[in-house]
Design a protein around this motif. Structure first.
Motif, PDB file in Angstrom:
ATOM      1  N   ARG A  35       0.820  -1.218   0.000  1.00 29.98           N
ATOM      2  CA  ARG A  35       0.000   0.000   0.000  1.00 29.98           C
ATOM      3  C   ARG A  35       0.847   1.258   0.000  1.00 29.98           C
ATOM      4  NH1 ARG A  35      -3.961   1.176   5.009  1.00 29.98           N
ATOM      5  NH2 ARG A  35      -1.915   1.254   5.981  1.00 29.98           N
ATOM      6  N   SER A  36       1.981   1.229   0.694  1.00 24.54           N
ATOM      7  CA  SER A  36       2.841   2.401   0.780  1.00 24.54           C
ATOM      8  C   SER A  36       3.754   2.559  -0.424  1.00 24.54           C
ATOM      9  CB  SER A  36       3.688   2.333   2.063  1.00 24.54           C
ATOM     10  OG  SER A  36       2.869   2.473   3.201  1.00 24.54           O
ATOM     11  N   GLY A  40      -2.655  -1.983  -4.343  1.00 25.99           N
ATOM     12  CA  GLY A  40      -3.895  -2.256  -3.637  1.00 25.99           C
ATOM     13  C   GLY A  40      -4.809  -1.073  -3.401  1.00 25.99           C
ATOM     14  N   LEU A  41      -4.498   0.087  -3.963  1.00 27.04           N
ATOM     15  CA  LEU A  41      -5.357   1.263  -3.800  1.00 27.04           C
ATOM     16  C   LEU A  41      -6.286   1.397  -5.008  1.00 27.04           C
ATOM     17  CD1 LEU A  41      -2.677   3.763  -2.448  1.00 27.04           C
ATOM     18  CD2 LEU A  41      -4.506   2.674  -1.135  1.00 27.04           C
ATOM     19  N   THR A 126       3.657  -1.209  -6.787  1.00 26.78           N
ATOM     20  CA  THR A 126       4.150  -2.491  -6.299  1.00 26.78           C
ATOM     21  C   THR A 126       3.014  -3.381  -5.833  1.00 26.78           C
ATOM     22  OG1 THR A 126       6.236  -1.471  -5.611  1.00 26.78           O
ATOM     23  CG2 THR A 126       5.670  -3.578  -4.606  1.00 26.78           C
ATOM     24  N   ASN A 127       2.981  -4.609  -6.357  1.00 25.44           N
ATOM     25  CA  ASN A 127       1.989  -5.602  -5.950  1.00 25.44           C
ATOM     26  C   ASN A 127       2.685  -6.921  -5.641  1.00 25.44           C
ATOM     27  OD1 ASN A 127      -0.902  -4.510  -6.226  1.00 25.44           O
ATOM     28  ND2 ASN A 127       0.062  -3.814  -8.122  1.00 25.44           N
ATOM     29  N   PHE A 206      -1.424   6.945   6.163  1.00 29.01           N
ATOM     30  CA  PHE A 206      -0.295   6.027   6.189  1.00 29.01           C
ATOM     31  C   PHE A 206       0.850   6.602   5.356  1.00 29.01           C
ATOM     32  CE2 PHE A 206      -3.352   4.857   2.947  1.00 29.01           C
ATOM     33  CZ  PHE A 206      -2.587   4.706   1.794  1.00 29.01           C
ATOM     34  N   PRO A 207       2.082   6.155   5.615  1.00 27.41           N
ATOM     35  CA  PRO A 207       3.228   6.678   4.868  1.00 27.41           C
ATOM     36  C   PRO A 207       3.240   6.179   3.432  1.00 27.41           C
ATOM     37  CG  PRO A 207       3.922   4.918   6.328  1.00 27.41           C
ATOM     38  CD  PRO A 207       2.484   5.201   6.656  1.00 27.41           C
ATOM     39  N   PHE A 208       3.805   6.994   2.540  1.00 33.40           N
ATOM     40  CA  PHE A 208       3.960   6.601   1.147  1.00 33.40           C
ATOM     41  C   PHE A 208       5.399   6.891   0.736  1.00 33.40           C
ATOM     42  CE2 PHE A 208       3.672   6.853  -3.447  1.00 33.40           C
ATOM     43  CZ  PHE A 208       2.828   5.793  -3.754  1.00 33.40           C
TER      44      PHE A 208
END
Length: 247
Positions: A35-36, A40-41, A126-127, A206-208
């Motif tokens: 997610r970061s 998945g977003l 990234t996945n 959340f951090p990115f």
């Protein structure tokens, strides 16, 4: 005496089962850390500046705008001028390139070099939870930060790397370090990650990723990717249509 031994054995088995149940799941660790880095977003956009810092001759900086969702990403080059308008589209495990004057998109590999040590697949969202089979190896500190160490094996040949050793912060749930290997086990390059950006989605902040530094394993070549202007956003259905890539 037999009853006491049976009771002790039962307690030992119960304790062992509880300990195993509490062991972190590699797939869940990957899903959280993806997610970061854009995975998945529902929809996200950002810019990335790619800078070959050392060991690479006459390679210019590149500035790209990226759009991504859970299964696809689109990158368009803004700088330098001679590459302006070039596009990279990734849908599931397929990737195409287009540039002004090109009649139709060209299929490419996510492993194809883009600039410096950055591959096409490095700039996409990234996945890892989808593309790799993860295994928790151990726990260790990275720069004083407790981290999970995972071994990732590619599920198919379309993945950017065949195998990755990945360090994920236990507290922040972000990837902090990675080593990338070929199918034969040869170390290709390593990377570290910084998370100076923040995103808010579904009421959670959340951090990115803000910076990725890639170091070649055999030469002094080093490349940085700097991420900015990150935002979760709705993306039109046709954004990732390969038939519209040249538009």
């Amino acid at each position: 005496m037999k009853h006491i031994l049976a009771l002790l054995l039962g307690l030992l088995l119960l304790h062992t089962g509880t300990a195993r149940a509490a062991e972190p799941d590699a797939a869940e660790i990957l899903k959280a850390s993806d997610r970061s880095r854009g995975g998945g977003l529902p929809g996200i956009r950002w810019t990335v500046r790619i800078t070959p810092e050392s060991g690479v001759d006459k390679e210019p900086e590149r500035l790209l705008t990226l759009k991504a969702n859970a299964t696809a990403s689109l990158a368009e080059t803004r700088e330098p001028v001679r590459f302006k308008g070039s596009k990279l589209l990734q849908v599931d495990r397929n990737m195409w390139m287009s540039r002004p004057g090109l009649r139709k998109p060209i299929p490419i590999s996510p492993r194809q070099k883009l600039s410096g040590q950055a591959s096409q697949g490095d700039i996409a969202s990234t996945n890892y939870a989808v593309d790799y089979q993860g295994k928790l190896l151990r726990e260790e500190d990275v720069n004083g930060e407790a981290s999970y160490v995972l071994e990732l094996k590619a599920i198919n040949t379309f993945c950017t790397y065949d195998r990755i050793t990945y360090w994920v912060s236990k507290e922040r749930q972000v990837g902090v370090k990675a080593e990338f290997f070929s199918l034969s086990g040869k170390l290709l390059k390593s990377a570290t990650f910084e998370y100076g950006n923040q995103l808010t989605h579904e009421g959670k902040t959340f951090p990115f990723v803000s910076k990725m530094t890639i170091q070649d394993a055999l030469t002094p070549a080093r490349t940085t990717l700097e991420y900015a202007d990150v935002q979760v956003t709705e993306l039109a259905r046709g954004t990732f249509d390969v038939n519209r890539l040249g538009n």
